[in-house]
Design an enzyme around this catalytic site. Sequence first.
Site, PDB file in Angstrom:
ATOM      1  N   THR A 187      -7.459  -4.677   1.773  1.00 15.30           N
ATOM      2  CA  THR A 187      -7.198  -3.242   1.889  1.00 15.30           C
ATOM      3  C   THR A 187      -8.414  -2.557   2.481  1.00 15.30           C
ATOM      4  O   THR A 187      -9.544  -2.928   2.158  1.00 15.30           O
ATOM      5  CB  THR A 187      -6.988  -2.673   0.468  1.00 15.30           C
ATOM      6  OG1 THR A 187      -5.778  -3.211  -0.038  1.00 15.30           O
ATOM      7  CG2 THR A 187      -6.929  -1.166   0.453  1.00 15.30           C
ATOM      8  N   ARG A 215       7.514  -3.151  -5.272  1.00 13.65           N
ATOM      9  CA  ARG A 215       6.196  -3.097  -5.924  1.00 13.65           C
ATOM     10  C   ARG A 215       5.262  -2.134  -5.185  1.00 13.65           C
ATOM     11  O   ARG A 215       5.169  -2.132  -3.962  1.00 13.65           O
ATOM     12  CB  ARG A 215       5.595  -4.495  -5.945  1.00 13.65           C
ATOM     13  CG  ARG A 215       4.228  -4.600  -6.622  1.00 13.65           C
ATOM     14  CD  ARG A 215       3.080  -4.468  -5.668  1.00 13.65           C
ATOM     15  NE  ARG A 215       1.789  -4.785  -6.302  1.00 13.65           N
ATOM     16  CZ  ARG A 215       0.611  -4.623  -5.713  1.00 13.65           C
ATOM     17  NH1 ARG A 215       0.545  -4.168  -4.491  1.00 13.65           N
ATOM     18  NH2 ARG A 215      -0.496  -4.921  -6.342  1.00 13.65           N
ATOM     19  N   VAL A 216       4.563  -1.319  -5.944  1.00 17.57           N
ATOM     20  CA  VAL A 216       3.535  -0.434  -5.395  1.00 17.57           C
ATOM     21  C   VAL A 216       2.234  -0.736  -6.138  1.00 17.57           C
ATOM     22  O   VAL A 216       2.240  -0.873  -7.366  1.00 17.57           O
ATOM     23  CB  VAL A 216       3.935   1.047  -5.578  1.00 17.57           C
ATOM     24  CG1 VAL A 216       2.772   1.971  -5.262  1.00 17.57           C
ATOM     25  CG2 VAL A 216       5.133   1.387  -4.692  1.00 17.57           C
ATOM     26  N   GLY A 217       1.148  -0.851  -5.404  1.00 15.45           N
ATOM     27  CA  GLY A 217      -0.137  -1.167  -6.028  1.00 15.45           C
ATOM     28  C   GLY A 217      -0.944   0.074  -6.339  1.00 15.45           C
ATOM     29  O   GLY A 217      -0.414   1.182  -6.454  1.00 15.45           O
ATOM     30  N   ASP A 218      -2.233  -0.124  -6.468  1.00 18.09           N
ATOM     31  CA  ASP A 218      -3.138   0.984  -6.809  1.00 18.09           C
ATOM     32  C   ASP A 218      -3.471   1.863  -5.612  1.00 18.09           C
ATOM     33  O   ASP A 218      -3.851   3.031  -5.778  1.00 18.09           O
ATOM     34  CB  ASP A 218      -4.454   0.424  -7.366  1.00 18.09           C
ATOM     35  CG  ASP A 218      -5.156  -0.456  -6.337  1.00 18.09           C
ATOM     36  OD1 ASP A 218      -4.492  -1.321  -5.723  1.00 18.09           O
ATOM     37  OD2 ASP A 218      -6.370  -0.263  -6.121  1.00 18.09           O
ATOM     38  N   THR A 238     -10.361  -2.245  -4.190  1.00 15.27           N
ATOM     39  CA  THR A 238      -9.628  -3.309  -3.517  1.00 15.27           C
ATOM     40  C   THR A 238      -9.367  -4.404  -4.527  1.00 15.27           C
ATOM     41  O   THR A 238     -10.040  -4.484  -5.558  1.00 15.27           O
ATOM     42  CB  THR A 238     -10.432  -3.832  -2.304  1.00 15.27           C
ATOM     43  OG1 THR A 238      -9.661  -4.808  -1.610  1.00 15.27           O
ATOM     44  CG2 THR A 238     -11.758  -4.444  -2.715  1.00 15.27           C
ATOM     45  N   GLY A 239      -8.383  -5.229  -4.253  1.00 16.11           N
ATOM     46  CA  GLY A 239      -8.085  -6.322  -5.165  1.00 16.11           C
ATOM     47  C   GLY A 239      -6.725  -6.171  -5.824  1.00 16.11           C
ATOM     48  O   GLY A 239      -5.835  -5.504  -5.288  1.00 16.11           O
ATOM     49  N   GLY A 241      -4.088  -4.745  -7.603  1.00 15.79           N
ATOM     50  CA  GLY A 241      -3.867  -3.341  -7.930  1.00 15.79           C
ATOM     51  C   GLY A 241      -3.405  -3.084  -9.344  1.00 15.79           C
ATOM     52  O   GLY A 241      -3.744  -2.052  -9.945  1.00 15.79           O
TER      53      GLY A 241
HETATM   54  C1  SD4 Z   1      -2.814  -3.722  -3.950  1.00 14.66           C
HETATM   55  N1  SD4 Z   1      -5.130  -3.164  -4.079  1.00 14.66           N
HETATM   56  O1  SD4 Z   1      -1.766  -3.423  -3.391  1.00 14.66           O
HETATM   57  C2  SD4 Z   1      -4.078  -3.536  -3.168  1.00 14.66           C
HETATM   58  C3  SD4 Z   1      -4.339  -4.776  -2.403  1.00 14.66           C
HETATM   59  C4  SD4 Z   1      -5.720  -4.904  -1.933  1.00 14.66           C
HETATM   60  O2  SD4 Z   1      -7.329  -5.813  -0.748  1.00 14.66           O
HETATM   61  O3  SD4 Z   1      -6.615  -4.232  -2.305  1.00 14.66           O
HETATM   62  N2  SD4 Z   1      -6.021  -5.753  -1.092  1.00 14.66           N
HETATM   63  O4  SD4 Z   1      -2.875  -4.187  -5.076  1.00 14.66           O
END
Ligand code: SD4
Length: 326
Positions: A187, A215-218, A238-239, A241
């Site tokens: 991200t 699905r929706v992340g952070d 990032t990471g 979510g």
């Molecule tokens: C998520 N945080 O959708 C995002 C993915 C992400 O680096 O950060 N990728 O969970």
Amino acid sequence: MSDRRKFLKSSVSAVSVIPMIACKAENGNSVLSQEVVKPALISTWNHGIVANNAAWKILGDNGKAIDAVEAGVRLTESDPTGQSVGIGGRPDMNGDVTLDACIMNEKGDCGSVAYLKNIEHPISVARQVMEETPHVMLVGDGAKQFALEKGHPEINLLTDQSKQEWQKWLESERKVLPKINVENHDTIGLLALDSHGDLSGACTTSGAAWKLPGRVGDSPIIGAGLYVDNEVGGATATGWGEAVIRAVGCFLVVELMRQGNSAQRACELAVERVISKNPDWREIQVGFIALSKDGNYGGYCIQPGFDYAVQTANLDNQMIKSGSRI
Ligand code: SD4
């Protein structure tokens, strides 16, 4: 790209090059602060170098942080080789690429889109939600309808490479939780402090690969994937979510800075909070970057492998290897 990357040792930030001055934190404790370094930019992963270059052109012209962050991440959204953002993003388990993005300006205004399909620049749609509607967040079909009405063309986001990887995944054991870290998480989150002293931030992603449909992340969640408070600083994540949302990660980083912690320390403490809320923390990656009102920056993550790009009035655009808990 790699020959342009210059790694610094982890946790070395502007702190080492800026004179320190004593001041009082809100809690009355004496903390070390520093002279304001502006403009300043920080962004996640190595695509941050290119994004910073575009953003710096705007900041260098005395432009606004909000314009800089949007312009910077739009480049990443358009890059088909980046498989976690915009065009070329890895799809969900049905083969649909769905995008999440949010943006926040110095006034605390924010805009967000989630589960947006077939639009190249979710960040610009998020900005239009912020500036041209009474709402903060639009999702799915409504977000797409809004984007089309605003003149964004409908395009195919699924590249041959991402399609082939998805097809390979279909033939595998079909794990929803993708591999962690640099292999799968990139991200882009970009924070800017402009020459007027104002902060803004943007965050945009195609989210976790092979995710469940819907699905929706952070990344589009204000406070989780991004938060900016013009009195204090900004943070982006990032990471994985789900873990960031559980800790309301970026709001936490900003509040930790408000309490007198440096940007670096705030990221470290927020990672500890994520760890305490997620028993599976050894299996996931979460990273935070932060930029304070005075141009102090930092970043920290769970797993080794995360790096971020920094450019300030005192520092050429360069990659910094994040410190990590493991
Ligand atoms: C998520 N945080 O959708 C995002 C993915 C992400 O680096 O950060 N990728 O969970």
